[in-house]
Motif scaffolding. Sequence first.
Motif, PDB file in Angstrom:
ATOM      1  N   VAL A 199      42.729 -21.944  31.585  1.00  0.00           N
ATOM      2  CA  VAL A 199      44.198 -21.533  31.676  1.00  0.00           C
ATOM      3  C   VAL A 199      44.119 -21.088  33.000  1.00  0.00           C
ATOM      4  O   VAL A 199      42.441 -19.490  32.548  1.00  0.00           O
ATOM      5  N   LEU A 200      44.807 -20.486  33.543  1.00  0.00           N
ATOM      6  CA  LEU A 200      44.746 -19.944  34.990  1.00  0.00           C
ATOM      7  C   LEU A 200      45.683 -18.657  34.741  1.00  0.00           C
ATOM      8  O   LEU A 200      46.722 -19.279  33.685  1.00  0.00           O
ATOM      9  N   SER A 201      45.504 -17.727  35.290  1.00  0.00           N
ATOM     10  CA  SER A 201      46.746 -16.397  35.555  1.00  0.00           C
ATOM     11  C   SER A 201      46.585 -15.925  36.771  1.00  0.00           C
ATOM     12  O   SER A 201      45.603 -16.012  37.310  1.00  0.00           O
ATOM     13  N   GLY A 202      47.555 -15.214  36.860  1.00  0.00           N
ATOM     14  CA  GLY A 202      48.034 -14.749  38.323  1.00  0.00           C
ATOM     15  C   GLY A 202      49.220 -13.636  38.292  1.00  0.00           C
ATOM     16  O   GLY A 202      50.048 -13.873  37.698  1.00  0.00           O
ATOM     17  N   ILE A 203      49.085 -12.989  39.178  1.00  0.00           N
ATOM     18  CA  ILE A 203      50.461 -11.817  39.886  1.00  0.00           C
ATOM     19  C   ILE A 203      50.813 -12.255  41.466  1.00  0.00           C
ATOM     20  O   ILE A 203      49.738 -12.967  42.109  1.00  0.00           O
ATOM     21  N   SER A 204      52.061 -13.003  41.670  1.00  0.00           N
ATOM     22  CA  SER A 204      52.382 -13.018  42.888  1.00  0.00           C
ATOM     23  C   SER A 204      51.383 -14.082  43.480  1.00  0.00           C
ATOM     24  O   SER A 204      51.728 -15.209  42.672  1.00  0.00           O
ATOM     25  N   ALA A 205      50.567 -14.070  44.551  1.00  0.00           N
ATOM     26  CA  ALA A 205      49.767 -14.918  45.377  1.00  0.00           C
ATOM     27  C   ALA A 205      49.359 -15.613  44.141  1.00  0.00           C
ATOM     28  O   ALA A 205      49.372 -17.063  44.186  1.00  0.00           O
ATOM     29  N   GLY A 206      48.576 -14.604  43.433  1.00  0.00           N
ATOM     30  CA  GLY A 206      47.613 -15.276  42.899  1.00  0.00           C
ATOM     31  C   GLY A 206      48.994 -16.488  41.228  1.00  0.00           C
ATOM     32  O   GLY A 206      47.953 -17.461  40.729  1.00  0.00           O
ATOM     33  N   TYR A 245      41.670 -15.434  36.321  1.00  0.00           N
ATOM     34  CA  TYR A 245      42.649 -14.866  36.446  1.00  0.00           C
ATOM     35  C   TYR A 245      42.746 -14.194  38.282  1.00  0.00           C
ATOM     36  O   TYR A 245      41.973 -14.122  38.097  1.00  0.00           O
ATOM     37  N   ALA A 246      44.115 -14.635  38.822  1.00  0.00           N
ATOM     38  CA  ALA A 246      43.509 -14.588  40.341  1.00  0.00           C
ATOM     39  C   ALA A 246      44.233 -13.256  40.909  1.00  0.00           C
ATOM     40  O   ALA A 246      46.170 -13.638  40.582  1.00  0.00           O
ATOM     41  N   HIS A 247      44.246 -12.589  41.445  1.00  0.00           N
ATOM     42  CA  HIS A 247      45.566 -11.248  42.297  1.00  0.00           C
ATOM     43  C   HIS A 247      46.029 -11.501  43.085  1.00  0.00           C
ATOM     44  O   HIS A 247      46.695 -12.901  43.573  1.00  0.00           O
ATOM     45  N   GLY A 248      46.851 -11.143  43.430  1.00  0.00           N
ATOM     46  CA  GLY A 248      47.791 -12.070  44.739  1.00  0.00           C
ATOM     47  C   GLY A 248      47.417 -11.298  45.878  1.00  0.00           C
ATOM     48  O   GLY A 248      45.716 -10.705  45.937  1.00  0.00           O
ATOM     49  N   GLN A 249      48.350 -11.162  46.908  1.00  0.00           N
ATOM     50  CA  GLN A 249      47.940 -11.038  48.248  1.00  0.00           C
ATOM     51  C   GLN A 249      48.108 -10.556  49.274  1.00  0.00           C
ATOM     52  O   GLN A 249      49.850  -9.324  49.346  1.00  0.00           O
ATOM     53  N   LEU A 250      47.442  -9.056  49.461  1.00  0.00           N
ATOM     54  CA  LEU A 250      48.454  -8.205  50.603  1.00  0.00           C
ATOM     55  C   LEU A 250      47.774  -8.556  51.926  1.00  0.00           C
ATOM     56  O   LEU A 250      48.397  -7.578  52.781  1.00  0.00           O
ATOM     57  N   THR A 251      47.180  -8.903  52.626  1.00  0.00           N
ATOM     58  CA  THR A 251      46.648  -9.304  53.411  1.00  0.00           C
ATOM     59  C   THR A 251      45.884 -10.639  54.111  1.00  0.00           C
ATOM     60  O   THR A 251      45.166 -11.167  52.838  1.00  0.00           O
ATOM     61  N   ASP A 252      46.078 -11.555  54.999  1.00  0.00           N
ATOM     62  CA  ASP A 252      45.578 -13.008  55.719  1.00  0.00           C
ATOM     63  C   ASP A 252      44.073 -13.167  55.694  1.00  0.00           C
ATOM     64  O   ASP A 252      43.090 -14.454  55.035  1.00  0.00           O
ATOM     65  N   ARG A 253      43.756 -10.944  56.101  1.00  0.00           N
ATOM     66  CA  ARG A 253      42.012 -11.480  56.019  1.00  0.00           C
ATOM     67  C   ARG A 253      41.232 -11.324  54.189  1.00  0.00           C
ATOM     68  O   ARG A 253      41.929 -10.817  53.464  1.00  0.00           O
ATOM     69  N   ASN A 255      44.550  -5.172  42.393  1.00  0.00           N
ATOM     70  CA  ASN A 255      43.677  -6.706  42.676  1.00  0.00           C
ATOM     71  C   ASN A 255      43.282  -6.160  41.016  1.00  0.00           C
ATOM     72  O   ASN A 255      42.808  -7.975  40.767  1.00  0.00           O
ATOM     73  N   LYS A 256      43.492  -6.160  39.912  1.00  0.00           N
ATOM     74  CA  LYS A 256      42.636  -5.539  39.292  1.00  0.00           C
ATOM     75  C   LYS A 256      42.710  -6.693  37.988  1.00  0.00           C
ATOM     76  O   LYS A 256      44.420  -7.175  37.641  1.00  0.00           O
ATOM     77  N   VAL A 257      42.405  -7.271  37.565  1.00  0.00           N
ATOM     78  CA  VAL A 257      43.164  -7.953  35.749  1.00  0.00           C
ATOM     79  C   VAL A 257      44.144  -6.865  35.331  1.00  0.00           C
ATOM     80  O   VAL A 257      43.672  -5.681  34.460  1.00  0.00           O
ATOM     81  N   PRO A 258      44.795  -6.840  34.849  1.00  0.00           N
ATOM     82  CA  PRO A 258      46.233  -6.215  34.640  1.00  0.00           C
ATOM     83  C   PRO A 258      45.819  -7.059  32.389  1.00  0.00           C
ATOM     84  O   PRO A 258      45.062  -7.090  31.906  1.00  0.00           O
ATOM     85  N   PRO A 259      46.041  -5.162  31.964  1.00  0.00           N
ATOM     86  CA  PRO A 259      46.208  -5.307  30.264  1.00  0.00           C
ATOM     87  C   PRO A 259      46.662  -6.269  29.773  1.00  0.00           C
ATOM     88  O   PRO A 259      45.874  -6.871  28.686  1.00  0.00           O
ATOM     89  N   ALA A 260      47.845  -6.909  30.171  1.00  0.00           N
ATOM     90  CA  ALA A 260      48.509  -8.103  29.263  1.00  0.00           C
ATOM     91  C   ALA A 260      47.774  -8.687  29.514  1.00  0.00           C
ATOM     92  O   ALA A 260      47.557  -9.943  28.292  1.00  0.00           O
ATOM     93  N   ILE A 261      46.435  -9.319  30.023  1.00  0.00           N
ATOM     94  CA  ILE A 261      45.957  -9.790  30.197  1.00  0.00           C
ATOM     95  C   ILE A 261      44.197 -10.148  29.812  1.00  0.00           C
ATOM     96  O   ILE A 261      43.956 -10.845  28.890  1.00  0.00           O
ATOM     97  N   TYR A 262      43.898  -8.604  30.371  1.00  0.00           N
ATOM     98  CA  TYR A 262      42.496  -8.446  29.971  1.00  0.00           C
ATOM     99  C   TYR A 262      42.381  -8.304  28.327  1.00  0.00           C
ATOM    100  O   TYR A 262      41.038  -8.846  27.309  1.00  0.00           O
ATOM    101  N   GLN A 263      43.129  -7.394  27.530  1.00  0.00           N
ATOM    102  CA  GLN A 263      43.316  -7.304  26.579  1.00  0.00           C
ATOM    103  C   GLN A 263      43.381  -8.890  25.298  1.00  0.00           C
ATOM    104  O   GLN A 263      42.972  -8.871  23.956  1.00  0.00           O
ATOM    105  N   LEU A 264      43.434  -9.849  25.617  1.00  0.00           N
ATOM    106  CA  LEU A 264      44.005 -10.815  25.606  1.00  0.00           C
ATOM    107  C   LEU A 264      41.871 -11.356  25.325  1.00  0.00           C
ATOM    108  O   LEU A 264      41.868 -12.826  24.854  1.00  0.00           O
TER     109      LEU A 264
END
Length: 216
Positions: free
Chosen positions: A171-178, A60-68, A77-86
Amino acid sequence: MKKAIVLIIFLLFTNQAYADKKFEKDLKILSKFNSFINNKGESYLSDIKFIKDKTIILIYAHGQLTDRREKCTKKWNKVPPAIYQLDGITINDFTVRVYHLCYGIGHAWTEKEEDYFWDVYDKNNQDPKSVLNLKDKNGELLLKKNVIYRRTKAMKLKIDEFVAKGFNNIVLSGISAGAWTSLVLKSDYPNLIDGVVGFAPARSGKYAKKNNIRVG
């Protein structure tokens, strides 16, 4: 226009010439927060003996709020329930193991460098080759300063690490930029990555600047 960045990133991955000390420093700091996540959302080390050829590694890869450099410990940025419950479930004799990748490498280009990059690209009829060798005032390739390249590289390194350990079901997963980064990697390495679970894949860029919104 942004679709071409997929090709640009792929070309640069296959022609990398030197090590990036800043990248390595960020990666070392962030890797301390990488971990497997159980079905309650809790971190755990890989002390469980996984049957490698019967394990699906779900990264799982989180989204992006900053370029730094961006910490993955923030709650958004934590893993959401929809993913970690798997984690731990069995699918056709394969067991899913959820892995939280802290890949928020920083040191992206400045706004001035970004404008320069895309202006050159536009003036050359959006030819990806026209920007491959653009450099900053210190001689560093602008593509290697871009946060998209750096975070895609970080995720690819983790995939390679799992494969080297004998895990071949990735298998990859993520939200937004992730999610966007996951799709880029699946596109570039279709035989290495088995699938993507993406939530709202997207990235911002030149045409989403504050107080200067344009249609592109």
